[in-house]
Design a protein around this motif. Structure first.
Motif, PDB file in Angstrom:
ATOM      1  N   GLN A  16      45.023  43.344  45.973  1.00  0.00           N
ATOM      2  CA  GLN A  16      43.984  42.806  46.858  1.00  0.00           C
ATOM      3  C   GLN A  16      44.090  43.332  48.293  1.00  0.00           C
ATOM      4  O   GLN A  16      45.144  43.807  48.698  1.00  0.00           O
ATOM      5  CB  GLN A  16      44.114  41.277  46.887  1.00  0.00           C
ATOM      6  N   ARG A  61      33.241  44.255  32.097  1.00  0.00           N
ATOM      7  CA  ARG A  61      34.656  44.581  32.272  1.00  0.00           C
ATOM      8  C   ARG A  61      35.519  43.329  32.111  1.00  0.00           C
ATOM      9  O   ARG A  61      35.183  42.258  32.610  1.00  0.00           O
ATOM     10  CB  ARG A  61      34.888  45.162  33.665  1.00  0.00           C
ATOM     11  N   ASN A  79      35.089  37.680  37.269  1.00  0.00           N
ATOM     12  CA  ASN A  79      36.182  37.484  38.213  1.00  0.00           C
ATOM     13  C   ASN A  79      35.886  36.274  39.088  1.00  0.00           C
ATOM     14  O   ASN A  79      34.821  35.657  38.979  1.00  0.00           O
ATOM     15  CB  ASN A  79      36.387  38.735  39.081  1.00  0.00           C
ATOM     16  N   PHE A 134      41.511  47.034  37.639  1.00  0.00           N
ATOM     17  CA  PHE A 134      40.746  46.370  38.699  1.00  0.00           C
ATOM     18  C   PHE A 134      40.047  47.373  39.632  1.00  0.00           C
ATOM     19  O   PHE A 134      38.854  47.259  39.927  1.00  0.00           O
ATOM     20  CB  PHE A 134      41.736  45.497  39.480  1.00  0.00           C
ATOM     21  N   SER A 161      37.230  38.181  44.590  1.00  0.00           N
ATOM     22  CA  SER A 161      37.275  39.567  44.119  1.00  0.00           C
ATOM     23  C   SER A 161      35.871  40.151  44.041  1.00  0.00           C
ATOM     24  O   SER A 161      35.668  41.334  44.349  1.00  0.00           O
ATOM     25  CB  SER A 161      37.953  39.652  42.751  1.00  0.00           C
ATOM     26  N   ASP A 214      47.879  34.000  38.881  1.00  0.00           N
ATOM     27  CA  ASP A 214      48.545  35.239  39.277  1.00  0.00           C
ATOM     28  C   ASP A 214      50.022  34.908  39.401  1.00  0.00           C
ATOM     29  O   ASP A 214      50.378  33.846  39.926  1.00  0.00           O
ATOM     30  CB  ASP A 214      48.006  35.742  40.617  1.00  0.00           C
ATOM     31  N   ARG A 237      37.259  32.117  37.080  1.00  0.00           N
ATOM     32  CA  ARG A 237      36.526  33.363  36.856  1.00  0.00           C
ATOM     33  C   ARG A 237      35.194  33.078  36.183  1.00  0.00           C
ATOM     34  O   ARG A 237      35.113  32.251  35.269  1.00  0.00           O
ATOM     35  CB  ARG A 237      37.355  34.312  35.998  1.00  0.00           C
TER      36      ARG A 237
END
Ligand code: GCU
Length: 339
Positions: free
Chosen positions: A39, A176, A216, A199, A220, A243, A155
């Motif tokens: 990120q 994706r 997502n 990503f 993001s 995460d 997400r």
């Protein structure tokens, strides 16, 4: 100019040489750990990485610090995992789906609709006793230690073609997903065509039409500029994948016991910070995407999506006793922390 930089180079080399022994009476050379995050700088995980460095310097009398590398500059998630394993990267924030490639049992925390609330997810992630077996399972085989997990929002699916309300709306759309079997399977069941990809490759794939969309969290969607090329963000809220803050076990083993304990004592504050700061970051991200013309659609038949993936949840969580145990913990946490 060349000569000048050669001299600077020599001076810094000799300074480093003095520092390494610590015998010159000066400050011993500081070990600077590398922390990788996919990120950008404003992301809470990047900021939590900076905080880790600051706290580690304080706790170890400046013997250790952390340099944060954002935007996949140290590689894709798969590459970073490899580098943690061989000890060339020390820390990384890695999306849970990627960790499945190391141990499939991590899948339980990555299943669709498995957590009802952020609080439920955090209750599970912060339960050290529950997670010990899973979080240390990669140490012998991969030399990777899972230090802890953080909430990274929910997400949802977005695309360039149309708002999504039902599974039928996803028919024919190339979406994706993160690179794992569970994510591919999930997207198929939800009704679209899954396209696993790293990503950093998603933006150009959306731009060139290789992809119709992706899924997502809102940060993001905005930070990676997907909102510029896929205007319809539909609140399917199908996933709440954590995460994980991973560490190279080789790096951890090289630290002396006192410094290692000091590091481990800081970690809960760091993962908590990443989780807490994520909440306002979501709202800021939504505002930024809206200003660019993105359309957020909350009129989604969540029950229909949930029904589609129910068989998959059964199958993955029932595969062995360990997974069943973790799944049970998620359901208990949902009862204690309803949506
Ligand atoms: C989220 C998550 C990242 C992950 C990314 C992805 O943003 O926080 O860790 O890499 O999704 O979809 O790959």
């Amino acid at each position: 100019k060349l000569a000048a930089s050669a001299i600077v180079g020599l001076i810094s080399l000799s300074l480093a040489a003095c520092g390494s022994g610590g015998e010159s009476g000066g400050k011993a050379e500081q070990v600077v750990f590398k922390l990788a995050v996919s990120q950008p700088q404003e992301h809470p995980q990047y900021q939590a990485g900076l905080e880790l460095g600051k706290r580690l310097e304080e706790a170890t009398d400046d013997r250790y610090s952390v340099q944060v590398y954002g935007n996949e500059t140290l590689g894709t998630s798969a590459e970073v995992i490899q580098n943690l394993s061989n000890g060339t990267v020390d820390f990384a924030w890695i999306g849970g789906a990627n960790v499945e490639s190391l141990n499939q049992d991590f899948v339980v925390y990555n299943l669709p609709f498995v957590f009802d609330s952020r609080e439920a997810q955090l209750a599970v992630l912060n339960d050290d006793e529950l997670n010990t077996e899973l979080f240390t399972s990669l140490e012998d085989s991969k030399s990777i230690t899972v230090l802890g997990g953080a909430n990274a929002g929910q997400r949802s699916i977005y695309n360039a073609i149309r708002p999504i309300r039902t599974p039928d709306d996803l028919k024919g759309l190339k979406i994706r997903v993160q690179q794992s079997d569970s994510q591919v399977r999930m997207l198929q069941l939800l009704g679209g065509i899954p396209s696993p990809m790293s990503f950093g490759e998603v933006y150009s794939a959306l731009q060139t039409g290789v992809l119709d969309g992706a899924e997502n969290n809102e940060p993001s969607y905005n930070a990676m500029k997907h909102d510029e090329v896929a205007k319809y963000y539909s609140y399917t809220r199908h996933l709440m994948i954590p995460d994980f803050l991973l560490m190279s076990t080789q790096t951890l083993d090289k630290m002396d016991e006192t410094d290692r304990d000091a590091l481990l004592a800081i970690i809960p504050d760091i993962t908590q910070k990443a989780s807490d700061d994520f909440v306002p970051y979501v709202n800021e991200s939504i505002e930024r995407s809206k200003a660019l013309g993105a359309q957020f659609n909350d009129d989604v038949d969540t029950a229909a999506f949930k029904a589609r993936v129910a068989p998959m949840v059964e199958e993955y969580m029932g595969a062995n006793d360990l997974r069943a145990k973790y799944y049970e913990a998620t359901q208990q946490a949902n009862q204690d922390n309803p949506a």
